[in-house]
Design a protein around this motif. Sequence first.
Motif, short mmCIF file in Angstrom:
data_model
loop_
_atom_site.label_atom_id
_atom_site.label_comp_id
_atom_site.label_asym_id
_atom_site.label_seq_id
_atom_site.Cartn_x
_atom_site.Cartn_y
_atom_site.Cartn_z
N ASP A 109 5.84 -8.62 -13.97
CA ASP A 109 7.06 -9.33 -13.65
C ASP A 109 8.22 -8.45 -14.15
O ASP A 109 9.35 -8.83 -13.55
CB ASP A 109 6.98 -10.61 -14.74
N LEU A 110 8.40 -7.28 -14.89
CA LEU A 110 9.46 -6.62 -15.16
C LEU A 110 9.62 -5.50 -14.02
O LEU A 110 10.60 -5.06 -13.81
CB LEU A 110 9.17 -5.69 -16.31
N LEU A 111 8.60 -5.40 -13.00
CA LEU A 111 8.83 -4.41 -11.92
C LEU A 111 9.45 -4.93 -10.78
O LEU A 111 9.11 -5.79 -10.17
CB LEU A 111 7.49 -3.95 -11.57
N LYS A 112 10.88 -4.79 -10.71
CA LYS A 112 11.70 -5.37 -9.75
C LYS A 112 12.07 -4.79 -8.42
O LYS A 112 13.00 -5.07 -7.62
CB LYS A 112 12.97 -6.12 -10.61
N SER A 117 7.94 -4.85 -4.52
CA SER A 117 7.84 -6.20 -3.83
C SER A 117 7.19 -5.66 -2.55
O SER A 117 6.26 -6.79 -2.11
CB SER A 117 9.34 -6.45 -3.28
N LYS A 118 7.36 -4.44 -1.97
CA LYS A 118 6.47 -4.10 -0.78
C LYS A 118 4.87 -4.03 -1.13
O LYS A 118 4.28 -4.60 -0.56
CB LYS A 118 7.03 -3.08 -0.13
N LEU A 119 4.81 -3.41 -2.15
CA LEU A 119 3.43 -3.21 -2.92
C LEU A 119 2.72 -4.43 -3.03
O LEU A 119 1.77 -4.57 -2.89
CB LEU A 119 3.67 -2.26 -4.17
N THR A 120 3.41 -5.43 -3.66
CA THR A 120 2.86 -6.81 -3.97
C THR A 120 2.35 -7.38 -2.76
O THR A 120 1.36 -8.01 -2.42
CB THR A 120 4.10 -7.77 -4.92
#
Length: 165
Positions: A109-112, A117-120
């Motif tokens: 959740d800290l990775l913004k 976002s694309k990786l997710t």
Amino acid sequence: MSNTTDNLFNSSLEVALRILVLLNRAESNNFDIDRLVIFDYFILHRNDIDKNQESIHPPLPHRSSEIIIRRKLVQEGLDVLISRGLISTIYHNTGVFYSANRSTSLFVDLLKSTYFSKLTLVVEWVLSKYGNVSTPMLNKIINENIHIWGGEFEYEALVRSTYEQ
């Protein structure tokens, strides 16, 4: 003096971060190292498995050989994540599996960044297409397509006897 960012790309740290996102999105699924290696390749090069999709990394010649070296990087990435308590290890009579835990989601959740976002989104796509596919079927997909992705893998596969020719 070398650039410190050179050590980030294709490193165990980069792989560890992708594994974190993968396990976080996989919900209650546990994956062994074989599935993590395959999924990591699919995440990076999803255009190899679906020509309508864009890959996160650019297409490089002979990239199929990445699947060979990816296992070592995945294991090193897992070691980092386990040592920091960011994932859980499950020992079962069928093997060793890895899963998300409470710390996984707190960290992810800290990775913004735009990249995460694309990786997710890519991870969600891979899981929706292949998350419930058996490991033997994933191996079959690789066997049927590896010659398209590059030729170096065939020799290594014969040596390791993991994949059929």
